[in-house]
Design an enzyme around this catalytic site. Structure first.
Site, PDB file in Angstrom:
ATOM      1  CB  THR A  96      -5.408   4.866   8.405  1.00 21.28           C
ATOM      2  OG1 THR A  96      -5.418   3.781   7.465  1.00 21.28           O
ATOM      3  CG2 THR A  96      -5.305   4.314   9.806  1.00 21.28           C
ATOM      4  CB  THR A  97      -9.294   1.903   6.620  1.00 18.13           C
ATOM      5  OG1 THR A  97      -8.903   2.474   5.388  1.00 18.13           O
ATOM      6  CG2 THR A  97     -10.639   1.251   6.477  1.00 18.13           C
ATOM      7  CD  GLU A 130      -6.916  -0.310   0.704  1.00 21.68           C
ATOM      8  OE1 GLU A 130      -7.056   0.792   1.283  1.00 21.68           O
ATOM      9  OE2 GLU A 130      -6.123  -1.173   1.080  1.00 21.68           O
ATOM     10  CG  HIS A 171      -8.382   4.201   0.544  1.00 13.73           C
ATOM     11  ND1 HIS A 171      -8.597   4.125   1.905  1.00 13.73           N
ATOM     12  CD2 HIS A 171      -9.586   4.518  -0.002  1.00 13.73           C
ATOM     13  CE1 HIS A 171      -9.879   4.390   2.158  1.00 13.73           C
ATOM     14  NE2 HIS A 171     -10.494   4.641   1.021  1.00 13.73           N
ATOM     15  CG  ASN A 210      -1.847   1.142   1.297  1.00 14.77           C
ATOM     16  OD1 ASN A 210      -1.429   2.274   1.071  1.00 14.77           O
ATOM     17  ND2 ASN A 210      -3.102   0.907   1.597  1.00 14.77           N
ATOM     18  NE  ARG A 257      -9.414   9.095   3.326  1.00 15.76           N
ATOM     19  CZ  ARG A 257      -9.880   8.446   4.388  1.00 15.76           C
ATOM     20  NH1 ARG A 257      -9.351   7.297   4.756  1.00 15.76           N
ATOM     21  NH2 ARG A 257     -10.856   8.954   5.098  1.00 15.76           N
ATOM     22  NE  ARG A 312      -7.585  11.889   4.833  1.00 18.99           N
ATOM     23  CZ  ARG A 312      -8.206  11.421   5.914  1.00 18.99           C
ATOM     24  NH1 ARG A 312      -7.623  10.499   6.665  1.00 18.99           N
ATOM     25  NH2 ARG A 312      -9.384  11.865   6.277  1.00 18.99           N
ATOM     26  CG  HIS A 313      -3.662   9.096   0.902  1.00 20.56           C
ATOM     27  ND1 HIS A 313      -4.493   8.361   0.096  1.00 20.56           N
ATOM     28  CD2 HIS A 313      -3.914   8.686   2.178  1.00 20.56           C
ATOM     29  CE1 HIS A 313      -5.183   7.535   0.841  1.00 20.56           C
ATOM     30  NE2 HIS A 313      -4.890   7.715   2.106  1.00 20.56           N
ATOM     31  CG  HIS A 320       1.543   6.019   4.645  1.00 21.27           C
ATOM     32  ND1 HIS A 320       0.418   6.732   4.965  1.00 21.27           N
ATOM     33  CD2 HIS A 320       1.603   5.005   5.543  1.00 21.27           C
ATOM     34  CE1 HIS A 320      -0.176   6.175   5.997  1.00 21.27           C
ATOM     35  NE2 HIS A 320       0.515   5.127   6.368  1.00 21.27           N
ATOM     36  CD  GLU A 367      -7.030  -6.105   2.962  1.00 26.92           C
ATOM     37  OE1 GLU A 367      -7.090  -6.054   1.717  1.00 26.92           O
ATOM     38  OE2 GLU A 367      -6.402  -5.287   3.655  1.00 26.92           O
ATOM     39  CG  HIS A 420       2.311   3.101   9.148  1.00 25.21           C
ATOM     40  ND1 HIS A 420       1.954   4.423   9.078  1.00 25.21           N
ATOM     41  CD2 HIS A 420       3.248   3.019  10.116  1.00 25.21           C
ATOM     42  CE1 HIS A 420       2.630   5.102   9.990  1.00 25.21           C
ATOM     43  NE2 HIS A 420       3.416   4.273  10.626  1.00 25.21           N
ATOM     44  CG  HIS A 429      -5.439  -1.503   9.444  1.00 25.88           C
ATOM     45  ND1 HIS A 429      -5.763  -0.431   8.640  1.00 25.88           N
ATOM     46  CD2 HIS A 429      -5.168  -0.989  10.648  1.00 25.88           C
ATOM     47  CE1 HIS A 429      -5.726   0.667   9.345  1.00 25.88           C
ATOM     48  NE2 HIS A 429      -5.356   0.359  10.564  1.00 25.88           N
TER      49      HIS A 429
END
Ligand code: PXP
Length: 247
Positions: free
Chosen positions: A106-107, A76, A49, A6, A51, A55-56, A9, A157, A219, A196
């Site tokens: 985060t989620t 995602e 993801h 992922n 969103r 935001r990212h 970040h 997941e 992360h 996660h």
């Protein structure tokens, strides 16, 4: 056992400086270069993801990654008409439906597949009609797995966040929940993924969960990459995955 990295970040870092000027040549770090580094190091897929608040990851990242990846794209997304329309244009190999709350960092928590069944059903139908495999990011709870099966999802997941954040007996209890959930999901013919809060330390325990096909990790890998670079961080995780004893 596959690893999806992922890279949200990486986009978070870029947005921190360049959210208003993404067209500048120095708008770094480059998300495509990051994905390529992960792939070269052996990642089996890239997870992002998109969103609602952007935001990212940005829309342009999704389209660019779709073109550039040599492995596969796992998108995602929350169950919203706006993001669904984008997913249907991009046609990633896989979509993972996640809950989305604007306030969260985060989620948090899993998708309520059982409670939101009528809202999810048309979304899965449209994704399937576009040839996209669907995963649902859910708590390791039997009723959620049953709902995923009834919705026709190919994959679940399992949310490993509660396990990752617990300690001692509570962590052991959460791990047991994950094991029971994985058995149940596999028994229903679902592909079992997890994600996660998975890191280089708890990976050994996570991998005691049976039937796992794929992990999605962000992360911890991007954090290690600050010190080692992304390629070695991905390679270290792949090594940790292959070193862990499997049930
Ligand atoms: N899987 C899903 C569905 C996620 O939303 C996320 C990011 O929150 C991850 C995996 C990766 O989690 P982490 O960044 O904690 O490794």
């Amino acid at each position: 056992m596959k690893l999806g990295v992922n890279i949200d970040h990486v986009a978070t870092l870029r947005q921190a400086r360049y959210s208003d000027s993404l067209d500048l040549p120095q708008a770094e770090p480059d998300i495509l270069a990051a994905a390529a580094a992960c792939e070269r190091a052996g990642a089996h897929g890239i997870t992002i993801h998109l969103r609602a608040d952007r935001r990212h990851i940005q829309d342009r990242d999704v389209f660019a990654l779709r073109e550039a990846l040599t492995t596969k794209l796992n998108l995602e997304m929350g169950n919203s008409a706006e993001i669904l329309a984008i997913a249907l244009r991009v046609r990633p190999e896989e979509v993972c439906l996640v809950p989305e709350n604007r306030q969260e960092i985060t989620t948090e928590g899993g998708l309520d597949a059982a409670g939101q069944f009528p809202l999810l059903q048309p979304t899965l139908e449209q994704l399937h009609a576009a040839g996209i495999r669907v995963s649902l990011f859910i708590e390791p709870a039997l009723e959620q797995i049953d709902a995923a099966r009834r919705l026709g999802a190919e994959m679940v997941e399992l949310h490993t966040g509660a396990f990752a954040n617990a300690q001692g007996q509570a962590a052991a209890d959460e791990l047991q929940r994950l094991k029971v959930a994985a058995e149940h999901a596999a028994g229903l013919g679902l592909q079992v993924n997890a994600g996660h809060g998975i890191n280089y330390v708890n990976i050994r325990e996570v991998l005691t969960v049976p039937h796992l096909a794929e992990l999605n990790i962000g992360h911890s890998i991007v954090s290690r990459a600050v010190f080692t670079g992304l390629g070695p961080a991905v390679a270290d995780m792949l090594t940790a995955m292959s070193a862990a004893p499997r049930p």
